[in-house]
Write a protein that holds these residues in place. Structure first.
Motif, short mmCIF file in Angstrom:
data_model
loop_
_atom_site.label_atom_id
_atom_site.label_comp_id
_atom_site.label_asym_id
_atom_site.label_seq_id
_atom_site.Cartn_x
_atom_site.Cartn_y
_atom_site.Cartn_z
N UNK A 119 0.72 -1.25 -0.22
CA UNK A 119 0.02 -0.13 0.07
C UNK A 119 0.78 1.36 -0.13
N UNK A 120 0.39 2.19 -1.04
CA UNK A 120 1.39 3.35 -0.84
C UNK A 120 0.83 4.44 0.14
N UNK A 121 1.69 4.91 0.79
CA UNK A 121 1.40 5.82 1.76
C UNK A 121 0.98 7.33 1.26
N UNK A 122 -0.16 7.73 1.89
CA UNK A 122 -0.80 8.93 1.51
C UNK A 122 -0.97 9.20 0.20
N UNK A 123 -1.52 8.08 -0.41
CA UNK A 123 -1.83 7.92 -1.91
C UNK A 123 -3.04 9.10 -2.26
N UNK A 124 -4.03 8.82 -1.29
CA UNK A 124 -5.17 9.74 -1.65
C UNK A 124 -4.85 11.34 -1.82
N UNK A 125 -3.93 11.82 -1.18
CA UNK A 125 -3.36 13.14 -1.10
C UNK A 125 -2.82 13.72 -2.37
N UNK A 126 -2.48 12.88 -3.50
CA UNK A 126 -1.90 13.31 -4.64
C UNK A 126 -2.98 13.66 -5.70
N UNK A 127 -2.58 14.40 -6.39
CA UNK A 127 -3.58 14.50 -7.73
C UNK A 127 -3.66 13.40 -8.57
N UNK A 128 -4.39 13.36 -9.60
CA UNK A 128 -4.64 12.28 -10.43
C UNK A 128 -3.45 11.74 -11.29
N UNK A 129 -2.72 12.96 -11.78
CA UNK A 129 -1.39 12.67 -12.62
C UNK A 129 -0.45 11.92 -11.73
N UNK A 130 -0.06 12.47 -10.66
CA UNK A 130 0.79 11.68 -9.61
C UNK A 130 0.34 10.34 -9.20
N UNK A 131 -0.75 10.18 -9.04
CA UNK A 131 -1.45 8.82 -8.68
C UNK A 131 -1.32 7.77 -9.63
N UNK A 132 -1.44 8.36 -10.82
CA UNK A 132 -1.22 7.29 -12.07
C UNK A 132 0.45 7.07 -12.13
N UNK A 133 1.17 8.02 -12.04
CA UNK A 133 2.60 7.79 -12.06
C UNK A 133 3.13 6.67 -10.82
N UNK A 134 2.58 6.84 -9.82
CA UNK A 134 2.84 6.04 -8.68
C UNK A 134 2.34 4.72 -8.68
N UNK A 135 1.04 4.37 -9.12
CA UNK A 135 0.70 3.27 -9.57
C UNK A 135 1.44 2.36 -10.59
N UNK A 136 2.15 3.05 -11.67
CA UNK A 136 2.96 2.42 -12.56
C UNK A 136 4.38 2.05 -12.05
N UNK A 137 4.48 3.00 -11.20
CA UNK A 137 5.79 2.76 -10.62
C UNK A 137 5.87 1.57 -9.51
#
Length: 301
Positions: A13-31
């Motif tokens: 699980x990614x820490x503080x995921x919901x605090x990021x905007x959509x673009x950053x969330x997409x990058x984090x999911x791919x990473x």
């Protein structure tokens, strides 16, 4: 519903995921998917030995029973943190990623339905998900500002694998904890992330003895004497030596130096001839025996 089978359960699980905007969330999911790919590859896990479900801010990964948990643990403790470090080294502040990770085991069934994804069923999986979301694990990651992830293992994984001290899996690096969840308390073990603090061993080395000698005075002849002046009487050490013959007398205290001597204060052993602001000529005797010769033909040798 298919029959339940024993699986190794890996949750991230990614820490503080919901605090990021959509673009950053997409990058984090791919990473995150890339990090899991490389972590499992390092552990030798084939594509046919794994099942994944995307949870938006994390992943559920089920592994078949023929995947060695010792190898998987070593990869989670080494490869995963290294990959996170590489990402965070070049990522912007908004794209930094830290993970909570849980490794558990249990019976899991798959109950798929047409047109939908997912369908995992199992009490052990539910408990592992609750451990992943527990406050104790969130706090453990929050307290480690300089680390990229925190790993917790369920009690069965600790008892069956960790506590035996397999290569690369150090049980002393895990601490027990109780995670309070909505239906009770779960026992788990959290990896400390670093070696436990150790008290330095006392320095038992014995220094070599050092003898500190007293200062040694130099015995010196007068700087000059007019021709024809009589030979000075021997110092207060006994009868005068016969004319023209050698005499031996003790030069006083004998000093032995061990190592580099350090001399403080003032101490004189044996004879002393004081010299102040002048020049010393003749023999300087530091210990042992001194031989003196009497005058020959009215002159000193």
């Amino acid at each position: 519903m298919r029959e339940p089978v024993n699986r190794t359960i890996l949750l991230l699980d990614i820490e503080r995921f919901s605090r990021r905007d959509d673009v950053v969330q997409a990058v984090l999911r791919r990473t995150l998917n890339g990090i899991v790919d490389r972590t499992l590859e390092a552990a030798g896990v084939e594509a046919t030995q794994q099942y994944r479900e995307d949870r938006g801010d994390g992943l559920i990964v089920l592994l078949s029973g023929d995947v060695a948990k010792t190898v998987l643990l070593r990869s989670l403790l080494t490869t995963t943190p290294e990959l996170l470090h590489e990402h965070n080294l070049i990522a912007s502040d908004s794209a930094q990623m830290r993970l909570r990770v849980v490794l558990a085991v249990g019976e899991v069934a798959h109950d798929p339905h047409a047109g939908t994804t997912g369908g995992l069923v199992g009490h052990d999986l539910n408990q592992a998900c609750r451990l992943l979301d527990a406050d104790v694990l969130r706090s453990a990651l929050a307290e480690r500002g300089d680390e990229h992830c925190v790993l917790a293992v369920s009690a069965p994984v600790y008892e069956g694998v960790v506590r035996h001290g397999h290569r690369g899996v150090r049980p002393e690096f895990f601490r027990p904890t109780d995670a309070t969840v909505k239906d009770g308390v779960l026992s788990a073990w959290i990896h400390q992330g670093a070696a436990p603090a150790r008290t330095p061993a006392p320095d038992t080395a014995v220094a070599a003895p050092v003898t500190v000698p007293a200062p040694v005075s130099a015995t010196a002849a007068p700087a000059s004497r007019p021709a024809g002046d009589p030979e000075p009487a021997p110092a207060e050490t006994g009868a005068p030596a016969p004319a023209g013959g050698p005499s031996e007398r003790s030069a006083g205290a004998v000093f032995h130096f061990h190592g580099a001597p350090v001399i403080h204060g003032s101490f004189v052993g044996g004879d002393q001839t004081g010299v102040s602001g002048g020049e010393v000529r003749g023999d300087v005797v530091l210990g042992g025996t001194r031989t003196e010769h009497g005058p020959t033909n009215g002159s000193r040798s």
